[in-house]
Design an enzyme around this catalytic site. Structure first.
Site, PDB file in Angstrom:
ATOM      1  N   ASP A   1       5.582 -27.109 -10.742  1.00 45.13           N
ATOM      2  CA  ASP A   1       6.725 -26.343 -11.250  1.00 45.13           C
ATOM      3  C   ASP A   1       8.073 -26.921 -10.858  1.00 45.13           C
ATOM      4  O   ASP A   1       9.049 -26.818 -11.592  1.00 45.13           O
ATOM      5  CB  ASP A   1       6.642 -24.883 -10.770  1.00 45.13           C
ATOM      6  CG  ASP A   1       6.902 -24.763  -9.271  1.00 45.13           C
ATOM      7  OD1 ASP A   1       6.138 -25.362  -8.482  1.00 45.13           O
ATOM      8  OD2 ASP A   1       7.868 -24.074  -8.884  1.00 45.13           O
TER       9      ASP A   1
ATOM     10  N   ASP B   1       7.550 -29.089  -5.382  1.00 46.09           N
ATOM     11  CA  ASP B   1       6.337 -28.965  -4.573  1.00 46.09           C
ATOM     12  C   ASP B   1       5.136 -29.416  -5.393  1.00 46.09           C
ATOM     13  O   ASP B   1       5.279 -29.967  -6.486  1.00 46.09           O
ATOM     14  CB  ASP B   1       6.166 -27.534  -4.056  1.00 46.09           C
ATOM     15  CG  ASP B   1       6.199 -26.509  -5.195  1.00 46.09           C
ATOM     16  OD1 ASP B   1       5.967 -26.904  -6.364  1.00 46.09           O
ATOM     17  OD2 ASP B   1       6.455 -25.325  -4.931  1.00 46.09           O
TER      18      ASP B   1
ATOM     19  N   TYR C   1       6.669 -16.585  -7.001  1.00 43.82           N
ATOM     20  CA  TYR C   1       6.953 -16.185  -8.376  1.00 43.82           C
ATOM     21  C   TYR C   1       6.479 -14.757  -8.603  1.00 43.82           C
ATOM     22  O   TYR C   1       5.639 -14.497  -9.454  1.00 43.82           O
ATOM     23  CB  TYR C   1       6.311 -17.161  -9.376  1.00 43.82           C
ATOM     24  CG  TYR C   1       7.021 -18.486  -9.425  1.00 43.82           C
ATOM     25  CD1 TYR C   1       8.232 -18.620 -10.110  1.00 43.82           C
ATOM     26  CD2 TYR C   1       6.519 -19.596  -8.766  1.00 43.82           C
ATOM     27  CE1 TYR C   1       8.909 -19.831 -10.146  1.00 43.82           C
ATOM     28  CE2 TYR C   1       7.195 -20.811  -8.793  1.00 43.82           C
ATOM     29  CZ  TYR C   1       8.384 -20.926  -9.475  1.00 43.82           C
ATOM     30  OH  TYR C   1       9.060 -22.119  -9.507  1.00 43.82           O
TER      31      TYR C   1
ATOM     32  N   GLU D   1      16.932 -28.629  -5.943  1.00 43.54           N
ATOM     33  CA  GLU D   1      15.559 -28.682  -6.459  1.00 43.54           C
ATOM     34  C   GLU D   1      15.537 -28.533  -7.979  1.00 43.54           C
ATOM     35  O   GLU D   1      16.098 -27.584  -8.522  1.00 43.54           O
ATOM     36  CB  GLU D   1      14.695 -27.588  -5.827  1.00 43.54           C
ATOM     37  CG  GLU D   1      13.223 -27.699  -6.201  1.00 43.54           C
ATOM     38  CD  GLU D   1      12.327 -26.786  -5.382  1.00 43.54           C
ATOM     39  OE1 GLU D   1      11.116 -27.062  -5.319  1.00 43.54           O
ATOM     40  OE2 GLU D   1      12.832 -25.792  -4.804  1.00 43.54           O
TER      41      GLU D   1
END
Length: 503
Positions: A79, A82, A230, A481
């Site tokens: 995603d 990571d 999430y 990120e």
């Protein structure tokens, strides 16, 4: 005379500033940015990489996903920075990529084939994740173990635990979002691979039925393995309606339209959830992103009702209210803007909001033009051209028309982020360092002030703060990120502006 002189000077200043903005805008190469925004997805690939892989510093990874339970779960996307596969935001990213192709595929040129590849990489995986009746896999990888390590996906030695929702432990939001992604993608492939398109649509129907029949949130079914990463903060009713709306668009079957009309009232109520002891109020006509689909539903459906399919209410009024919540001159604006003009909403990874909301503005502007409509925000009249102008302003800010004169897309422009929060990008590639780098031995690369050795071309980071400041630091993951759901809406925006640079 003195007052007139001041006014004249102000007018000249305004004209000069406008000219400067126009010059900056005109300098953007939307085609180059489009190519790079799609290339980014190759850097996020999990699984066995194909021979035509263009991001060559990435190698095969996670080739045994699902093998411990006898299910093939290889593939899909990581995603963000990571090495976990979170299927909820992955499915949303896929839905938006498909929507981008449906709306703007004709503006993608040679990049259309790469866009189709980026969608198919996800849908192939979702076919695997939904292959066992009564189960939908929602995630692969222990997020706590993964986040405790700084290692390349090619070296992963953390548990690759699969997490599934089921009849007993339902997850309507992740299941319905996967159904939406499959339905939207089936429409994309209808012109290129009819058999594959039919397969996607058949699975979308099945997964939606499962999501609707066994209602519940994966917050409860999977629990702390998805929260706080999430969590579903806005409830799952929006995903059920979103999935039904996409299935109606893909099939024209009246049962899906009736489902949307009969259940739209479920979105009218504000949802308050208590997650890990913190109350959240989720969902409204003004929200759109990986968690909340409200504004997207209204705009997607607005095209149908504008064409005379049904009653305009509440879809069109709520779509109009969404527009009024975003336009800076609107009396009911509910978002914030930085001094440099970047749209802001609360929470981290802010650039997901300008890209997603601008995508909706652009799509709605097209629908409004087709219906010969404008939006009234109190005394302010918003034309389709104004919506496009606002969307373009956000895109241009991301590409470098901002106080720092900095692009927030890696590899685009002369100045862009060098130290993004991304494991694979920040560690030496397999080509440069064939020996494994284990969990903790990557920490020195994380804390290094050196630029990342591997350029994740096309990655759009979380972005600057509300004062237009950006710290190019790996440790500041909120700003540095990248995520798939920042890039996905940008693909459609860039495709449009690639062929409408004077809009």
């Amino acid at each position: 005379m003195e007052i007139m002189s001041i006014v004249q000077r102000l007018l000249v200043l305004v004209v000069m500033m406008t000219m400067m903005v126009v010059m900056k805008v005109a300098s953007h190469d939307y085609g180059d940015a489009l190519s790079k925004s799609i290339l980014f997805f190759e850097g996020q690939r999990s699984g066995k990489l194909p021979p035509n892989q263009r991001m060559t510093w990435r190698k095969d990874s996670a080739l045994r996903d699902g093998s411990d339970i006898g299910v093939d779960l290889v593939g899909g996307y990581y995603d963000a920075g990571d090495n976990v596969k979170f299927n909820f935001p992955m499915a949303f990213s896929t839905t938006i990529l498909a929507w981008s192709v449906l709306e703007f595929g004709n503006s993608m040129g040679l990049d259309l084939s790469h866009a189709l590849d980026s969608i198919r990489w996800a849908t192939d995986y979702f076919l695997k994740a939904t292959s066992i009746p009564g189960f939908v896999f929602a995630q692969v990888g222990d997020p706590y173990a993964d986040h405790n390590c700084w290692e390349r996906p090619e070296d992963m030695d953390t548990p690759r635990t699969p997490y599934a929702v089921s009849k007993k432990f339902p997850g309507s939001e992740v299941s319905a979002e996967i159904a939406a992604a499959l339905a939207a993608s089936s429409m994309v492939f209808r012109s290129f691979d009819l058999e594959y398109s039919a397969r996607l649509l058949k699975r979308a129907r099945m997964v939606f039925e499962f999501a609707d029949q066994y209602q519940g949130s994966y917050n409860d079914g999977i629990g702390h393995w998805v929260c706080p990463f999430y969590c579903d903060y806005s409830g799952y009713q929006d995903e059920l309606l979103w999935g039904a709306a996409w299935l109606f668009r893909a099939t024209k079957a009246s049962n899906y339209w009736n489902y949307v009309v009969d259940n739209i009232h479920n979105l009218e109520n504000s949802i308050v959830k208590n997650i890990n002891g913190v109350p959240y109020t989720g969902g409204s006509y003004a929200e759109f992103g990986w968690d909340t689909k409200h504004a997207g539903i209204n705009i997607l459906v607005s095209k149908l009702v504008m064409n005379g399919n049904s009653n305009l209410s509440p879809f069109m009024p709520n779509a109009d209210k969404f527009v009024c919540s975003v336009l800076p001159e609107s009396p009911t604006v509910s978002v914030s803007y930085s001094p440099g003009g970047l749209l802001f909403k609360p929470g981290g990874s802010n650039l997901q909001h300008p890209t997603a909301l601008s995508f909706l503005l652009l799509v709605y502007a097209r629908y409004m033009s087709q219906g010969n409509r404008v939006v009234h925000c109190g005394g302010v009249v918003a034309t389709p051209a104004r919506l496009i102008q606002v969307a373009r302003g956000q895109v241009d800010y991301i590409l470098g028309s901002n106080p720092l004169n900095m692009s927030y897309m890696v590899g685009y422009g002369q100045k862009f982020p060098q130290r993004i929060h991304h494991r694979g990008s920040s560690l030496p590639s397999i080509n440069q360092h064939p020996e494994p780098i284990d969990c903790k031995n990557g920490s020195s690369y994380f804390s290094s002030s050196n630029p990342n050795p591997n350029m994740l071309i096309g990655a759009v980071v979380g972005g600057p703060d509300i004062k237009d400041s950006y710290s190019d630091s790996r440790a500041d993951f909120v700003q540095s990120e990248p995520t798939t759901y920042i890039n996905a809406p940008l693909v459609g925006l860039l495709a449009y502006f690639n062929t409408h640079s004077n809009s």
